[in-house]
Write a protein that holds these residues in place. Structure first.
Motif, PDB file in Angstrom:
ATOM      1  N   ALA A 323       0.632  -1.391   0.061  1.00 53.45           N
ATOM      2  CA  ALA A 323       0.028  -0.027   0.147  1.00 53.45           C
ATOM      3  C   ALA A 323       1.047   1.031   0.118  1.00 53.45           C
ATOM      4  N   VAL A 324       0.477   2.244  -0.889  1.00 52.86           N
ATOM      5  CA  VAL A 324       1.218   3.250  -0.762  1.00 52.86           C
ATOM      6  C   VAL A 324       0.895   4.317   0.168  1.00 52.86           C
ATOM      7  N   PHE A 325      -0.506   4.379   0.798  1.00 54.39           N
ATOM      8  CA  PHE A 325      -0.569   5.193   1.768  1.00 54.39           C
ATOM      9  C   PHE A 325      -1.770   4.586   2.375  1.00 54.39           C
ATOM     10  N   ASN A 326      -2.083   5.201   3.822  1.00 56.51           N
ATOM     11  CA  ASN A 326      -2.915   4.607   4.704  1.00 56.51           C
ATOM     12  C   ASN A 326      -4.509   4.629   3.990  1.00 56.51           C
ATOM     13  N   GLY A 327      -5.184   3.627   4.213  1.00 62.02           N
ATOM     14  CA  GLY A 327      -6.423   3.594   3.731  1.00 62.02           C
ATOM     15  C   GLY A 327      -7.385   2.312   4.122  1.00 62.02           C
ATOM     16  N   THR A 328      -8.399   2.082   3.272  1.00 65.63           N
ATOM     17  CA  THR A 328      -9.279   1.145   3.438  1.00 65.63           C
ATOM     18  C   THR A 328      -9.577   0.181   2.248  1.00 65.63           C
ATOM     19  N   VAL A 329      -9.341  -1.005   2.273  1.00 66.93           N
ATOM     20  CA  VAL A 329      -9.487  -1.911   1.290  1.00 66.93           C
ATOM     21  C   VAL A 329     -10.924  -1.840   0.745  1.00 66.93           C
ATOM     22  N   SER A 330     -11.366  -1.384  -0.174  1.00 71.00           N
ATOM     23  CA  SER A 330     -12.764  -1.468  -0.745  1.00 71.00           C
ATOM     24  C   SER A 330     -13.177  -2.407  -1.663  1.00 71.00           C
ATOM     25  N   GLU A 331     -12.327  -3.041  -2.293  1.00 71.83           N
ATOM     26  CA  GLU A 331     -12.717  -4.091  -3.093  1.00 71.83           C
ATOM     27  C   GLU A 331     -11.404  -5.123  -3.279  1.00 71.83           C
ATOM     28  N   VAL A 332     -12.032  -6.272  -3.416  1.00 70.15           N
ATOM     29  CA  VAL A 332     -10.789  -7.402  -3.800  1.00 70.15           C
ATOM     30  C   VAL A 332     -11.479  -8.279  -4.873  1.00 70.15           C
ATOM     31  N   GLN A 333     -11.006  -8.316  -6.016  1.00 73.74           N
ATOM     32  CA  GLN A 333     -11.960  -9.117  -7.215  1.00 73.74           C
ATOM     33  C   GLN A 333     -10.947  -9.635  -8.095  1.00 73.74           C
ATOM     34  N   ALA A 334     -11.145 -10.900  -8.593  1.00 74.89           N
ATOM     35  CA  ALA A 334     -10.577 -11.441  -9.762  1.00 74.89           C
ATOM     36  C   ALA A 334     -11.113 -10.830 -10.934  1.00 74.89           C
ATOM     37  N   VAL A 335     -10.000 -10.501 -11.739  1.00 79.12           N
ATOM     38  CA  VAL A 335     -10.064  -9.753 -12.903  1.00 79.12           C
ATOM     39  C   VAL A 335      -9.871 -10.701 -14.114  1.00 79.12           C
ATOM     40  N   LYS A 336     -10.509 -10.845 -15.040  1.00 81.49           N
ATOM     41  CA  LYS A 336     -10.099 -11.811 -15.975  1.00 81.49           C
ATOM     42  C   LYS A 336      -8.873 -11.389 -16.667  1.00 81.49           C
ATOM     43  N   VAL A 367      -5.663  -0.662   6.036  1.00 82.70           N
ATOM     44  CA  VAL A 367      -4.171  -0.759   5.646  1.00 82.70           C
ATOM     45  C   VAL A 367      -3.126   0.588   6.065  1.00 82.70           C
ATOM     46  N   VAL A 368      -2.090   0.221   6.236  1.00 84.63           N
ATOM     47  CA  VAL A 368      -1.073   1.429   6.430  1.00 84.63           C
ATOM     48  C   VAL A 368      -0.035   1.439   5.443  1.00 84.63           C
ATOM     49  N   THR A 369       0.653   2.643   5.037  1.00 83.35           N
ATOM     50  CA  THR A 369       1.631   2.780   4.269  1.00 83.35           C
ATOM     51  C   THR A 369       2.621   1.625   4.379  1.00 83.35           C
ATOM     52  N   GLU A 370       3.019   1.244   3.454  1.00 79.45           N
ATOM     53  CA  GLU A 370       3.815   0.096   2.828  1.00 79.45           C
ATOM     54  C   GLU A 370       3.471  -1.209   3.548  1.00 79.45           C
ATOM     55  N   GLN A 371       2.409  -1.261   3.819  1.00 71.93           N
ATOM     56  CA  GLN A 371       1.828  -2.618   4.285  1.00 71.93           C
ATOM     57  C   GLN A 371       1.550  -3.679   3.224  1.00 71.93           C
ATOM     58  N   GLU A 372       2.175  -4.980   3.129  1.00 71.09           N
ATOM     59  CA  GLU A 372       2.039  -5.889   2.022  1.00 71.09           C
ATOM     60  C   GLU A 372       0.496  -6.381   1.974  1.00 71.09           C
ATOM     61  N   ILE A 373       0.137  -6.167   0.720  1.00 77.10           N
ATOM     62  CA  ILE A 373      -1.346  -6.570   0.413  1.00 77.10           C
ATOM     63  C   ILE A 373      -1.452  -7.812  -0.515  1.00 77.10           C
ATOM     64  N   GLY A 374      -0.339  -8.394  -0.975  1.00 74.51           N
ATOM     65  CA  GLY A 374      -0.487  -9.527  -1.824  1.00 74.51           C
ATOM     66  C   GLY A 374       0.753  -9.859  -2.618  1.00 74.51           C
ATOM     67  N   GLU A 375       0.848 -10.829  -3.043  1.00 75.00           N
ATOM     68  CA  GLU A 375       2.285 -11.307  -4.012  1.00 75.00           C
ATOM     69  C   GLU A 375       1.906 -11.155  -5.207  1.00 75.00           C
ATOM     70  N   ILE A 376       2.648 -10.666  -6.102  1.00 74.48           N
ATOM     71  CA  ILE A 376       2.280 -10.350  -7.342  1.00 74.48           C
ATOM     72  C   ILE A 376       2.712 -11.594  -8.345  1.00 74.48           C
ATOM     73  N   ALA A 377       1.859 -11.952  -9.269  1.00 74.92           N
ATOM     74  CA  ALA A 377       1.805 -12.919  -9.962  1.00 74.92           C
ATOM     75  C   ALA A 377       2.869 -12.981 -10.988  1.00 74.92           C
ATOM     76  N   THR A 378       3.520 -14.121 -11.460  1.00 80.22           N
ATOM     77  CA  THR A 378       4.636 -14.346 -12.427  1.00 80.22           C
ATOM     78  C   THR A 378       4.243 -14.999 -13.807  1.00 80.22           C
ATOM     79  N   SER A 379       4.344 -14.154 -14.771  1.00 84.09           N
ATOM     80  CA  SER A 379       3.884 -15.097 -16.135  1.00 84.09           C
ATOM     81  C   SER A 379       4.345 -16.154 -16.618  1.00 84.09           C
ATOM     82  N   ARG A 380       3.607 -17.253 -16.920  1.00 79.98           N
ATOM     83  CA  ARG A 380       4.299 -18.359 -17.476  1.00 79.98           C
ATOM     84  C   ARG A 380       4.724 -18.111 -18.779  1.00 79.98           C
ATOM     85  N   THR A 381       4.250 -17.378 -19.462  1.00 80.28           N
ATOM     86  CA  THR A 381       4.835 -17.258 -20.750  1.00 80.28           C
ATOM     87  C   THR A 381       5.963 -16.507 -20.863  1.00 80.28           C
TER      88      THR A 381
END
Length: 407
Positions: A323-336, A367-381
């Motif tokens: 997270a780049v700044f303090n805030g609140t998670v408003s959505e978590v969605q799978a994006v095609k 969340v607070v500034t610099e809190q980890e919010i997820g692991e970034i995916a690595t492309s298989r391609t």
């Protein structure tokens, strides 16, 4: 009476002015050195990512994009190193002039001092100080003569101290000059090495570009297809934003889908976010921007225009989005086509972290500034670990580079 040298105050002002310039130049040099270190670190990161990607990816386009990034950063490094060398040259010239001026002043001081000593010696041989005082016509004259003798003694002492101080300053300047010349030589040598690396990368780039040129039409079609997929992802994200605004406003009794209805606390958070424009931390611990915001020519196939609503940042495999700044998670969605996206709200500002393999937060989490919010995916391609980072104010997209520190 004691002779007063009126050139000394002018010299003092001259030295003071030069001292200010040296301090100012030192500040500039420190800033350039800091930026040079950052660029070298960036080049190292790009090189590590490129070597890692070469082992995994089969895409020639990806290899050229990586090389382009490294070449651009290397060119920036060479340019900045030249600026440092030029600044050092100016400092060397300034100090050389200052040394010359100080030497002249030192010679003048020594001459004045020698003249004073000779005059004092003659005075002592002609009559003693006591006789000088006793020969006064009255008490007032004797008092004035006594004061004169004190001033004369003090002036001699002052002259001696001034000679000592100027000699020390001259020695310091000479030492600084030697150091500056050594630093300049080091920068020139480093630039020579960097240029050799640049030429090597350019040759590799030309070889890969020759391969692309033969199949440019095919690559252009691939890029356009990829852009269509990106556009679809961007539309999905914008729908997510509108739905989030509508959902939030519905709770407060508003029907707007374009702008958030803000509580006093949300207004304060938004103001705080805005006050940190240009100072926000990166959304990854270590990474390189591989695609900037907005419409632009493709970095490899220049005949194709591409668009990016945010920035794409390549990072190490297993890299975390923060997270780049303090805030609140408003959505978590799978994006095609883009794994998962996390949307964090900062008043009426929104940051989106797209292409996450694993998410560490849920809707409603603070969340607070610099809190980890997820692991970034690595492309298989491609083998690349890429975060798509977006920034909005309500439903208006913004360039993250304007907000993130030195992006």
């Amino acid at each position: 009476m004691i002779g007063i040298n009126y050139s000394r105050p002018l010299l003092f002002l001259f030295v003071l002015f030069l001292g200010f310039n040296v301090t100012n130049a030192q500040t500039n040099r420190d800033e350039l050195e800091k930026r040079r270190i950052e660029l070298r670190n960036e080049i190292s990161r790009i090189n590590e990512l490129r070597i890692s990607n070469q082992k995994k990816q089969r895409s020639v386009l990806g290899q050229v994009e990586d090389l382009n990034q490294q070449i651009k950063s290397t060119e920036d490094l060479i340019k900045l190193t030249n600026q440092q060398a030029n600044l050092l040259t100016r400092e060397i010239n300034t100090n050389t002039n200052k040394i010359g001026q100080l030497r002249k002043e030192l010679e003048q001081l020594k001459e004045d001092y020698a003249r004073m000593i000779r005059r004092s010696y003659k005075s002592k041989s002609q009559q003693s100080r006591i006789m000088f005082l006793l020969s006064s016509k009255n008490f007032l004259q004797a008092y004035k003569r006594l004061q004169y003798m004190k001033q004369y003694t003090e002036y001699r002492k002052q002259q001696g101290e001034e000679i000592k101080a100027n000699t020390a300053q001259l020695q310091e300047l000479n030492s600084r000059l030697v150091q500056q010349k050594e630093e300049k030589e080091q920068l020139i040598a480093e630039n020579r090495k960097t240029r050799a690396e640049l030429e090597k990368n350019r040759r590799s780039q030309q070889e890969l570009m020759a391969t692309i040129k033969k199949r440019e039409g095919q690559f252009a079609a691939q890029i356009r297809q990829k852009q269509n997929e990106i556009d679809e992802i961007d539309r999905a994200i914008e729908r997510m934003i509108r739905e989030s605004i509508a959902k939030s406003n519905e709770e407060s009794g508003s029907s707007s889908r374009d702008t958030y209805e803000l509580t006093p606390a949300a207004k304060a958070l938004a103001a705080d976010f805005n006050n940190n424009k240009g100072k926000l931390p990166w959304p990854v611990r270590s990474g390189v921007v591989t695609m900037k915001y907005g419409k632009q020519r493709h970095p490899v196939v220049r005949s194709v225009m591409v668009n990016n609503n945010g920035v794409r940042i390549d990072t190490d495999e297993g890299g975390k989005a923060r997270a780049v700044f303090n805030g609140t998670v408003s959505e978590v969605q799978a994006v095609k086509g883009a794994n998962k996206a996390v949307m964090v709200r900062h008043g009426d500002y929104i940051t989106i972290y797209n292409n996450l393999e694993t998410v560490y937060v849920k809707r409603g989490d603070v969340v607070v500034t610099e809190q980890e919010i997820g692991e970034i995916a690595t492309s298989r391609t491609t083998g690349k670990t890429t975060l798509h980072f977006l920034l909005y104010k309500n439903n208006q997209k913004m360039d993250p580079a304007d907000w993130i520190y030195r992006m």
